[in-house]
Motif scaffolding. Structure first.
Motif, PDB file in Angstrom:
ATOM      1  N   ASP A 226       0.969  -1.385   0.063  1.00  0.00           N
ATOM      2  CA  ASP A 226      -0.005   0.303   0.067  1.00  0.00           C
ATOM      3  C   ASP A 226       0.632   1.254   0.056  1.00  0.00           C
ATOM      4  N   LYS A 227       0.872   2.642  -0.982  1.00  0.00           N
ATOM      5  CA  LYS A 227       0.919   3.224  -1.087  1.00  0.00           C
ATOM      6  C   LYS A 227       1.384   4.418  -0.107  1.00  0.00           C
ATOM      7  N   ARG A 228       0.396   4.150   1.288  1.00  0.00           N
ATOM      8  CA  ARG A 228       0.212   5.029   1.894  1.00  0.00           C
ATOM      9  C   ARG A 228       1.451   4.125   3.422  1.00  0.00           C
ATOM     10  N   LEU A 229       1.551   3.640   2.709  1.00  0.00           N
ATOM     11  CA  LEU A 229       2.765   3.182   4.166  1.00  0.00           C
ATOM     12  C   LEU A 229       4.012   3.898   3.815  1.00  0.00           C
ATOM     13  N   THR A 230       4.570   2.350   2.424  1.00  0.00           N
ATOM     14  CA  THR A 230       5.461   2.666   1.334  1.00  0.00           C
ATOM     15  C   THR A 230       6.063   4.367   1.308  1.00  0.00           C
ATOM     16  N   THR A 231       5.515   5.144   1.104  1.00  0.00           N
ATOM     17  CA  THR A 231       5.146   6.366   1.074  1.00  0.00           C
ATOM     18  C   THR A 231       5.774   7.103   1.898  1.00  0.00           C
ATOM     19  N   ALA A 232       5.263   6.880   3.660  1.00  0.00           N
ATOM     20  CA  ALA A 232       5.336   7.209   4.429  1.00  0.00           C
ATOM     21  C   ALA A 232       6.742   6.467   4.737  1.00  0.00           C
ATOM     22  N   LEU A 233       7.803   5.251   5.099  1.00  0.00           N
ATOM     23  CA  LEU A 233       8.689   4.931   4.860  1.00  0.00           C
ATOM     24  C   LEU A 233       9.867   5.541   4.228  1.00  0.00           C
ATOM     25  N   GLY A 234       8.669   5.443   3.065  1.00  0.00           N
ATOM     26  CA  GLY A 234       9.995   6.268   1.816  1.00  0.00           C
ATOM     27  C   GLY A 234      11.680   5.171   1.204  1.00  0.00           C
ATOM     28  N   THR A 235      10.320   4.185   1.290  1.00  0.00           N
ATOM     29  CA  THR A 235      11.288   2.606   1.174  1.00  0.00           C
ATOM     30  C   THR A 235      10.329   1.620   1.081  1.00  0.00           C
ATOM     31  N   SER A 236      10.116   0.644   0.145  1.00  0.00           N
ATOM     32  CA  SER A 236       9.097  -0.843   0.796  1.00  0.00           C
ATOM     33  C   SER A 236       9.555  -1.375   2.002  1.00  0.00           C
ATOM     34  N   ALA A 237       7.978  -1.781   1.963  1.00  0.00           N
ATOM     35  CA  ALA A 237       7.662  -2.120   3.674  1.00  0.00           C
ATOM     36  C   ALA A 237       8.126  -3.496   3.379  1.00  0.00           C
ATOM     37  N   ASP A 238       7.950  -4.472   4.643  1.00  0.00           N
ATOM     38  CA  ASP A 238       8.971  -6.013   4.712  1.00  0.00           C
ATOM     39  C   ASP A 238       7.559  -6.670   5.316  1.00  0.00           C
ATOM     40  N   PRO A 239       6.815  -7.738   4.517  1.00  0.00           N
ATOM     41  CA  PRO A 239       5.675  -7.616   5.087  1.00  0.00           C
ATOM     42  C   PRO A 239       5.463  -8.824   6.491  1.00  0.00           C
ATOM     43  N   SER A 240       6.744  -9.344   6.622  1.00  0.00           N
ATOM     44  CA  SER A 240       7.447  -9.774   8.054  1.00  0.00           C
ATOM     45  C   SER A 240       7.461  -8.843   9.665  1.00  0.00           C
ATOM     46  N   ILE A 241       8.077  -7.058   8.999  1.00  0.00           N
ATOM     47  CA  ILE A 241       7.455  -5.954   9.620  1.00  0.00           C
ATOM     48  C   ILE A 241       6.334  -6.539  10.331  1.00  0.00           C
ATOM     49  N   VAL A 242       5.628  -6.324   8.740  1.00  0.00           N
ATOM     50  CA  VAL A 242       3.976  -6.396   9.124  1.00  0.00           C
ATOM     51  C   VAL A 242       3.389  -6.784  10.405  1.00  0.00           C
ATOM     52  N   MET A 243       4.009  -8.133   9.805  1.00  0.00           N
ATOM     53  CA  MET A 243       2.932  -9.311  10.973  1.00  0.00           C
ATOM     54  C   MET A 243       3.548  -8.984  12.044  1.00  0.00           C
ATOM     55  N   ASP A 244       4.752  -8.551  12.706  1.00  0.00           N
ATOM     56  CA  ASP A 244       4.473  -8.593  13.671  1.00  0.00           C
ATOM     57  C   ASP A 244       4.007  -6.801  14.128  1.00  0.00           C
ATOM     58  N   GLY A 245       3.896  -6.557  13.264  1.00  0.00           N
ATOM     59  CA  GLY A 245       2.486  -4.959  13.927  1.00  0.00           C
ATOM     60  C   GLY A 245       1.294  -5.394  14.493  1.00  0.00           C
ATOM     61  N   PHE A 246       0.894  -6.685  13.688  1.00  0.00           N
ATOM     62  CA  PHE A 246      -0.240  -6.827  14.145  1.00  0.00           C
ATOM     63  C   PHE A 246      -0.780  -7.040  15.235  1.00  0.00           C
ATOM     64  N   ARG A 247       0.285  -7.868  16.461  1.00  0.00           N
ATOM     65  CA  ARG A 247       0.248  -7.662  17.648  1.00  0.00           C
ATOM     66  C   ARG A 247       1.344  -7.271  18.447  1.00  0.00           C
ATOM     67  N   ALA A 248       1.301  -5.778  17.419  1.00  0.00           N
ATOM     68  CA  ALA A 248       1.909  -4.310  18.822  1.00  0.00           C
ATOM     69  C   ALA A 248       1.588  -3.114  18.031  1.00  0.00           C
ATOM     70  N   GLY A 249      -0.531  -2.896  17.991  1.00  0.00           N
ATOM     71  CA  GLY A 249      -0.830  -1.568  17.460  1.00  0.00           C
ATOM     72  C   GLY A 249      -1.196  -1.550  16.356  1.00  0.00           C
ATOM     73  N   HIS A 250      -0.615  -2.101  15.125  1.00  0.00           N
ATOM     74  CA  HIS A 250       0.128  -2.420  14.185  1.00  0.00           C
ATOM     75  C   HIS A 250       0.556  -1.345  13.777  1.00  0.00           C
ATOM     76  N   THR A 251       1.399  -0.720  14.122  1.00  0.00           N
ATOM     77  CA  THR A 251       2.846  -0.706  13.954  1.00  0.00           C
ATOM     78  C   THR A 251       3.489  -0.715  12.950  1.00  0.00           C
ATOM     79  N   TYR A 252       4.578   0.372  12.825  1.00  0.00           N
ATOM     80  CA  TYR A 252       5.982  -0.314  11.284  1.00  0.00           C
ATOM     81  C   TYR A 252       6.680  -0.294  12.165  1.00  0.00           C
ATOM     82  N   ALA A 253       7.138  -1.661  13.130  1.00  0.00           N
ATOM     83  CA  ALA A 253       8.352  -1.997  13.697  1.00  0.00           C
ATOM     84  C   ALA A 253       8.627  -0.937  14.424  1.00  0.00           C
ATOM     85  N   ASP A 254       9.967  -0.173  15.528  1.00  0.00           N
ATOM     86  CA  ASP A 254       9.991   0.983  15.753  1.00  0.00           C
ATOM     87  C   ASP A 254       9.710   2.278  15.549  1.00  0.00           C
ATOM     88  N   THR A 255       8.657   2.291  14.331  1.00  0.00           N
ATOM     89  CA  THR A 255       8.801   3.664  13.518  1.00  0.00           C
ATOM     90  C   THR A 255       7.227   4.460  14.677  1.00  0.00           C
TER      91      THR A 255
END
Length: 340
Positions: A226-255
């Motif tokens: 989703d461009k809303r995530l990749t644009t905010a990151l400024g790079t591609s997103a890792d699906p495995s880190i997104v999976m971790d975010g499912f258990r951490a408030g739907h946030t991407y890693a420590d961002t």
């Protein structure tokens, strides 16, 4: 090293250990490795690992993120600490059957204060008829390795391999969640796969379906593009880190980046795709279905949608329902053997 590297086999049987024989239920999932020996609460280790080059020092390890060392010098760091290295490996995109031995080593903590014992393993896999022999071949026998700096010497005496999801069904029956009459459809939604079992009132599986893909990783992959995530990151997103975010408030890693405001746009078609498939497959049986039992480590993503639906029961602590049931099944089998 290949994932099929064998542990060093002893030339003769080990002496009987004073610590005795241990029973371990093992649910080696694509997201978590779950294990339970009947004591306390089941435990989990994130199913990600890093193979350390010989010239690389390991970061700190723990029981939740163990470091495994094989006799040939191979070192493998499991769990969340593996994210501190570059190019870690994710079980969710691999063949976890080929990793059975390493997964067992990661989950073996000392038993009665000893790292030398005999072991009975009760494991599960989506397709036992296809994978049972390969899992047993990897696990039965003598194993010598190091875990977190401790030398282990473990004789695996037996390996029982059950259908994944049936441990949860067995546990649900113990909890009174399964009606005495009619059919139950077990829907087990995991990290990489999801599967269904159609079970009659006697507990016999009369139909089933295993989807090799379509678990939470597919939802995470959809969000990662989703461009809303990749644009905010400024790079591609890792699906495995997104999976971790499912258990951490739907946030991407420590961002502080979150997909929570637009999660529903991806969650709704994923959810509907699963249950439309279930209803289509079991349509001839639907008049006799008295329970949908929903379980698996990704159940939390859809639990709210199922509240108040008469036919649906969602396992409590669904991440560990299967491994709890596997352990209770092992106790039932051992009781039957001693009373024959």
């Amino acid at each position: 090293m290949t994932t099929g590297t064998r542990a060093r086999r002893a030339s003769k049987p080990p002496a009987i250990s004073p610590s005795g024989t241990r029973t371990l239920a093992l649910d080696a999932g694509n997201y978590d490795l779950k294990f339970f020996d009947g004591n306390g609460h089941p435990k989990a280790i994130r199913s990600v690992r890093y193979h350390l080059p010989s010239g690389r020092d390991a970061v700190s390890y723990s029981d939740a993120s163990p470091l495994i060392e094989l006799p040939d010098g191979t070192r493998v760091h499991f769990g969340a600490q593996a994210y501190k290295y570059r190019r870690q490996q994710q079980t969710v995109v691999e063949n976890k059957v080929e990793l059975s031995r390493l997964h067992l080593y990661a989950c073996l903590e000392p038993f009665n204060g000893s790292t030398e014992f005999t072991l009975q393993v009760y494991a599960s896999t989506p397709e036992p008829a296809k994978n049972r022999d390969a899992i047993r071949e990897q696990l039965i026998g003598m194993h010598e390795f190091k875990r977190n700096g401790l030398d282990y010497r473990v004789m695996v005496e037996s390996v029982d391999v059950e259908r994944e999801g049936m441990g949860a069904y067995h546990y649900a029956r113990q909890l009174g969640m399964i009606p005495d009459a009619g059919f139950t459809i077990v829907v087990d939604i995991g990290g990489g796969t999801w599967l269904t079992r159609l079970v009659d009132a006697e507990g016999e599986v009369i139909d089933e379906n295993v989807m090799d893909r379509g678990g939470a990783y597919e939802l995470a992959a959809s969000i990662s593009f989703d461009k809303r995530l990749t644009t905010a990151l400024g790079t591609s997103a890792d699906p495995s880190i997104v999976m971790d975010g499912f258990r951490a408030g739907h946030t991407y890693a420590d961002t502080e980046l979150t997909w929570a405001p637009w999660l529903e746009e991806h969650l709704d078609p994923w959810f509907k795709g699963i249950f439309q498939t279930v209803r289509s497959q079991y349509n001839p049986y639907m008049p006799r279905v008295t329970r949908f039992l929903v379980t698996g480590g990704s159940t939390h993503l859809i639990a709210e949608r199922l509240q108040g639906r008469k036919l649906f029961a969602v396992m409590g602590d669904p991440q560990f329902a299967n491994v709890r049931g596997l352990y209770s099944m092992s106790m039932d089998q051992q009781l039957c053997m001693t009373t024959k």
